[in-house]
Design a protein around this motif. Sequence first.
Motif, PDB file in Angstrom:
ATOM      1  N   ASP A 137      37.142  30.893  14.360  1.00 38.12           N
ATOM      2  CA  ASP A 137      36.212  31.140  15.468  1.00 38.12           C
ATOM      3  C   ASP A 137      37.032  31.032  16.748  1.00 38.12           C
ATOM      4  O   ASP A 137      37.145  29.974  17.349  1.00 38.12           O
ATOM      5  N   LEU A 138      37.649  32.150  17.143  1.00 38.02           N
ATOM      6  CA  LEU A 138      38.597  32.181  18.255  1.00 38.02           C
ATOM      7  C   LEU A 138      38.068  33.084  19.360  1.00 38.02           C
ATOM      8  O   LEU A 138      37.513  34.152  19.085  1.00 38.02           O
ATOM      9  N   ARG A 139      38.267  32.665  20.611  1.00 39.06           N
ATOM     10  CA  ARG A 139      37.721  33.430  21.743  1.00 39.06           C
ATOM     11  C   ARG A 139      38.763  33.533  22.853  1.00 39.06           C
ATOM     12  O   ARG A 139      38.613  32.951  23.929  1.00 39.06           O
ATOM     13  N   PRO A 140      39.831  34.280  22.606  1.00 42.58           N
ATOM     14  CA  PRO A 140      40.908  34.357  23.602  1.00 42.58           C
ATOM     15  C   PRO A 140      40.573  35.289  24.762  1.00 42.58           C
ATOM     16  O   PRO A 140      39.988  36.360  24.580  1.00 42.58           O
ATOM     17  N   ASP A 141      40.965  34.869  25.961  1.00 40.48           N
ATOM     18  CA  ASP A 141      40.938  35.739  27.133  1.00 40.48           C
ATOM     19  C   ASP A 141      42.290  36.430  27.259  1.00 40.48           C
ATOM     20  O   ASP A 141      43.342  35.828  27.024  1.00 40.48           O
ATOM     21  N   LEU A 142      42.259  37.690  27.669  1.00 38.24           N
ATOM     22  CA  LEU A 142      43.482  38.461  27.884  1.00 38.24           C
ATOM     23  C   LEU A 142      43.644  38.845  29.349  1.00 38.24           C
ATOM     24  O   LEU A 142      44.470  39.689  29.697  1.00 38.24           O
ATOM     25  N   GLY A 143      42.855  38.235  30.198  1.00 36.23           N
ATOM     26  CA  GLY A 143      42.947  38.418  31.641  1.00 36.23           C
ATOM     27  C   GLY A 143      42.501  37.141  32.322  1.00 36.23           C
ATOM     28  O   GLY A 143      41.865  36.279  31.704  1.00 36.23           O
ATOM     29  N   THR A 172      35.479  39.618  11.721  1.00 41.47           N
ATOM     30  CA  THR A 172      34.721  40.376  12.711  1.00 41.47           C
ATOM     31  C   THR A 172      35.419  40.176  14.052  1.00 41.47           C
ATOM     32  O   THR A 172      35.639  39.033  14.477  1.00 41.47           O
ATOM     33  N   ILE A 173      35.795  41.273  14.702  1.00 42.57           N
ATOM     34  CA  ILE A 173      36.488  41.207  15.986  1.00 42.57           C
ATOM     35  C   ILE A 173      35.647  41.948  17.022  1.00 42.57           C
ATOM     36  O   ILE A 173      35.462  43.163  16.936  1.00 42.57           O
ATOM     37  N   ILE A 174      35.108  41.202  17.972  1.00 44.70           N
ATOM     38  CA  ILE A 174      34.288  41.767  19.039  1.00 44.70           C
ATOM     39  C   ILE A 174      35.145  41.867  20.299  1.00 44.70           C
ATOM     40  O   ILE A 174      35.815  40.904  20.683  1.00 44.70           O
ATOM     41  N   GLU A 175      35.121  43.032  20.940  1.00 45.29           N
ATOM     42  CA  GLU A 175      35.911  43.262  22.147  1.00 45.29           C
ATOM     43  C   GLU A 175      35.007  43.256  23.376  1.00 45.29           C
ATOM     44  O   GLU A 175      33.901  43.797  23.349  1.00 45.29           O
ATOM     45  N   TYR A 176      35.503  42.651  24.453  1.00 49.05           N
ATOM     46  CA  TYR A 176      34.795  42.635  25.726  1.00 49.05           C
ATOM     47  C   TYR A 176      35.714  43.178  26.822  1.00 49.05           C
ATOM     48  O   TYR A 176      36.894  42.799  26.902  1.00 49.05           O
ATOM     49  N   ASN A 177      35.194  44.064  27.640  1.00 52.20           N
ATOM     50  CA  ASN A 177      35.900  44.574  28.822  1.00 52.20           C
ATOM     51  C   ASN A 177      37.230  45.257  28.485  1.00 52.20           C
ATOM     52  O   ASN A 177      38.236  45.068  29.172  1.00 52.20           O
ATOM     53  N   PRO A 237      24.426  33.862  31.146  1.00 52.74           N
ATOM     54  CA  PRO A 237      25.257  32.925  30.377  1.00 52.74           C
ATOM     55  C   PRO A 237      26.019  33.640  29.271  1.00 52.74           C
ATOM     56  O   PRO A 237      25.493  34.524  28.597  1.00 52.74           O
ATOM     57  N   GLY A 238      27.278  33.245  29.104  1.00 57.87           N
ATOM     58  CA  GLY A 238      28.094  33.818  28.051  1.00 57.87           C
ATOM     59  C   GLY A 238      28.748  35.134  28.397  1.00 57.87           C
ATOM     60  O   GLY A 238      29.449  35.715  27.566  1.00 57.87           O
ATOM     61  N   THR A 239      28.550  35.626  29.633  1.00 56.64           N
ATOM     62  CA  THR A 239      29.133  36.906  30.023  1.00 56.64           C
ATOM     63  C   THR A 239      30.624  36.749  30.293  1.00 56.64           C
ATOM     64  O   THR A 239      31.036  35.892  31.071  1.00 56.64           O
ATOM     65  N   SER A 240      31.435  37.583  29.656  1.00 53.97           N
ATOM     66  CA  SER A 240      32.873  37.594  29.911  1.00 53.97           C
ATOM     67  C   SER A 240      33.177  38.650  30.962  1.00 53.97           C
ATOM     68  O   SER A 240      32.672  39.772  30.897  1.00 53.97           O
ATOM     69  N   GLN A 241      34.024  38.306  31.930  1.00 50.64           N
ATOM     70  CA  GLN A 241      34.344  39.243  33.006  1.00 50.64           C
ATOM     71  C   GLN A 241      35.809  39.669  32.991  1.00 50.64           C
ATOM     72  O   GLN A 241      36.275  40.314  33.928  1.00 50.64           O
ATOM     73  N   VAL A 242      36.532  39.302  31.948  1.00 48.16           N
ATOM     74  CA  VAL A 242      37.918  39.735  31.789  1.00 48.16           C
ATOM     75  C   VAL A 242      38.063  40.319  30.384  1.00 48.16           C
ATOM     76  O   VAL A 242      37.223  40.070  29.507  1.00 48.16           O
ATOM     77  N   PRO A 243      39.101  41.105  30.131  1.00 48.94           N
ATOM     78  CA  PRO A 243      39.338  41.554  28.754  1.00 48.94           C
ATOM     79  C   PRO A 243      39.457  40.342  27.827  1.00 48.94           C
ATOM     80  O   PRO A 243      40.229  39.416  28.096  1.00 48.94           O
ATOM     81  N   SER A 244      38.689  40.334  26.770  1.00 49.59           N
ATOM     82  CA  SER A 244      38.668  39.173  25.881  1.00 49.59           C
ATOM     83  C   SER A 244      38.208  39.593  24.498  1.00 49.59           C
ATOM     84  O   SER A 244      37.767  40.726  24.283  1.00 49.59           O
ATOM     85  N   LEU A 245      38.306  38.649  23.561  1.00 48.75           N
ATOM     86  CA  LEU A 245      37.966  38.902  22.162  1.00 48.75           C
ATOM     87  C   LEU A 245      37.138  37.746  21.623  1.00 48.75           C
ATOM     88  O   LEU A 245      37.232  36.612  22.115  1.00 48.75           O
ATOM     89  N   HIS A 246      36.343  38.031  20.618  1.00 47.80           N
ATOM     90  CA  HIS A 246      35.751  36.993  19.776  1.00 47.80           C
ATOM     91  C   HIS A 246      36.118  37.352  18.342  1.00 47.80           C
ATOM     92  O   HIS A 246      35.719  38.404  17.838  1.00 47.80           O
ATOM     93  N   ALA A 257      22.772  36.700  19.497  1.00 50.55           N
ATOM     94  CA  ALA A 257      23.570  37.898  19.736  1.00 50.55           C
ATOM     95  C   ALA A 257      25.029  37.705  19.338  1.00 50.55           C
ATOM     96  O   ALA A 257      25.784  38.676  19.242  1.00 50.55           O
ATOM     97  N   LEU A 258      25.436  36.457  19.127  1.00 49.87           N
ATOM     98  CA  LEU A 258      26.802  36.197  18.683  1.00 49.87           C
ATOM     99  C   LEU A 258      26.967  36.598  17.223  1.00 49.87           C
ATOM    100  O   LEU A 258      25.999  36.637  16.458  1.00 49.87           O
ATOM    101  N   VAL A 259      28.208  36.861  16.841  1.00 47.50           N
ATOM    102  CA  VAL A 259      28.474  36.966  15.413  1.00 47.50           C
ATOM    103  C   VAL A 259      28.378  35.557  14.837  1.00 47.50           C
ATOM    104  O   VAL A 259      28.671  34.572  15.529  1.00 47.50           O
ATOM    105  N   PRO A 260      27.932  35.390  13.592  1.00 50.04           N
ATOM    106  CA  PRO A 260      27.877  34.048  13.008  1.00 50.04           C
ATOM    107  C   PRO A 260      29.251  33.382  13.058  1.00 50.04           C
ATOM    108  O   PRO A 260      30.247  33.950  12.592  1.00 50.04           O
ATOM    109  N   CYS A 261      29.312  32.186  13.638  1.00 49.89           N
ATOM    110  CA  CYS A 261      30.609  31.548  13.854  1.00 49.89           C
ATOM    111  C   CYS A 261      30.453  30.035  13.850  1.00 49.89           C
ATOM    112  O   CYS A 261      29.369  29.498  14.098  1.00 49.89           O
ATOM    113  N   ALA A 262      31.556  29.349  13.587  1.00 51.40           N
ATOM    114  CA  ALA A 262      31.528  27.909  13.336  1.00 51.40           C
ATOM    115  C   ALA A 262      31.184  27.091  14.570  1.00 51.40           C
ATOM    116  O   ALA A 262      30.566  26.032  14.466  1.00 51.40           O
ATOM    117  N   TYR A 263      31.603  27.553  15.754  1.00 50.24           N
ATOM    118  CA  TYR A 263      31.418  26.749  16.965  1.00 50.24           C
ATOM    119  C   TYR A 263      30.333  27.326  17.868  1.00 50.24           C
ATOM    120  O   TYR A 263      30.438  27.274  19.096  1.00 50.24           O
TER     121      TYR A 263
END
Length: 392
Positions: A158-164, A185-190, A224-233, A352-358
């Motif tokens: 259950d990883l949520r790295p920011d790339l910006g 499951t890899i969800i992309e944001y921005n 709440p939970g909105t990412s404003q930089v390129p990121s992944l879940h 709305a999240l993918v099922p995840c541990a955290y």
Amino acid sequence: MNDQNQSTSFFAAPVPDWVDPFDWTGLTPGAPTDGVNFLLTETQVLIEGDVVHFFVRSASKAASPAGVTRIAPVSITFDPLLEKIALHRVAVWRDGQMIDRTRIEDFDLLRREKGLERRVYDGRLTADMILPDVRPSDTVELCYSIIQRHPVVKGMIDLRPDLGWSVACGMTRYRLVCEQGRELTIIEYNKPPLPDVQEGEGRISRTWTTQDTAGSTFENYTPPGTSQVPSLHIADRKTWADIADLYRPGYETEQAIPADLLATLDAIKADSPADEASQVMNALRLVQRDVRYLAFSMGVGGLVPRQLEAIWSNRLGDCKDKSLLLTRCLQYLGIDAAPALVNSYLEQRVGALVPCAYAFDHCIVDVRLDGETYFLTRPCMSNRAPSAHLSL
């Protein structure tokens, strides 16, 4: 902390073989922020059974005397009950030459307890060092690994790295290594970059890289939970039922109720034998009144409650502890109840999240009464809670 504990939880070691080497020294610095050019932010992750390895490296350059003040302190924070830190390198780069400062004995291990005023104890330690003789135009490199073994999550991803970032950065690099065939499951944001994918020796490696990024300007009042930089879940491909099964053993409610508490519950039952709603309210008031809020989030305590005997005998507990205690009290009274994990920040949007541990940060009690479902969200309130908080 004594020397023995320090040597087992925080120690020097070479960079592990699984790490993909990368020469960052030729990176071009972006615009400085508060006197600092951020050259590199790098994380590489290896999932190996129930152990997760995080390789972390950063490089920051002092563009001014103010920047020296910011980059000279280096620190690493970790949970000593779940994690170990392998220090690989602390270095000052000056005029193309490396000055090695990798000395474990120069670090102090501090227990800061940032949540102390809120009665939340997480037991995390900070390895802190003030680098000597850092000058303007110097670059500080910090490189270490976190070796994490969590007996509850057991290596589930259950990883949520920011790339910006909000600041300019020469390069951000994120690499994930796991066994081939693992369903993710890899969800992309921005619009993050596409990963470089490599396979071999039974493993698959995915590397995302952004370079020469300007700092992002964040909007206010976003949901709440909105990412404003390129990121992944990135998460294992699971169902919410799988996540429930992950936590269920820690919330099993067949534990024996302490004898003195049984007498109080019998009195509650006798006072209103035919009125289950009153029994629920009296049990809730009992937990609110007699068990003070105190969060023991050290190690697995951040995810699962303590034993009933410890909760009741000490009259202390957090949301998980008090919800488990209340659940067991209600079940003894013959009322259908169960602990329920929720996300206090996202609330209903957690679905709305993918099922995840955290996904969850709070625990409440789900009660079924007369064909209706009620959520008791206030077991952590004191006995000074207004009656509106107690109504079903």
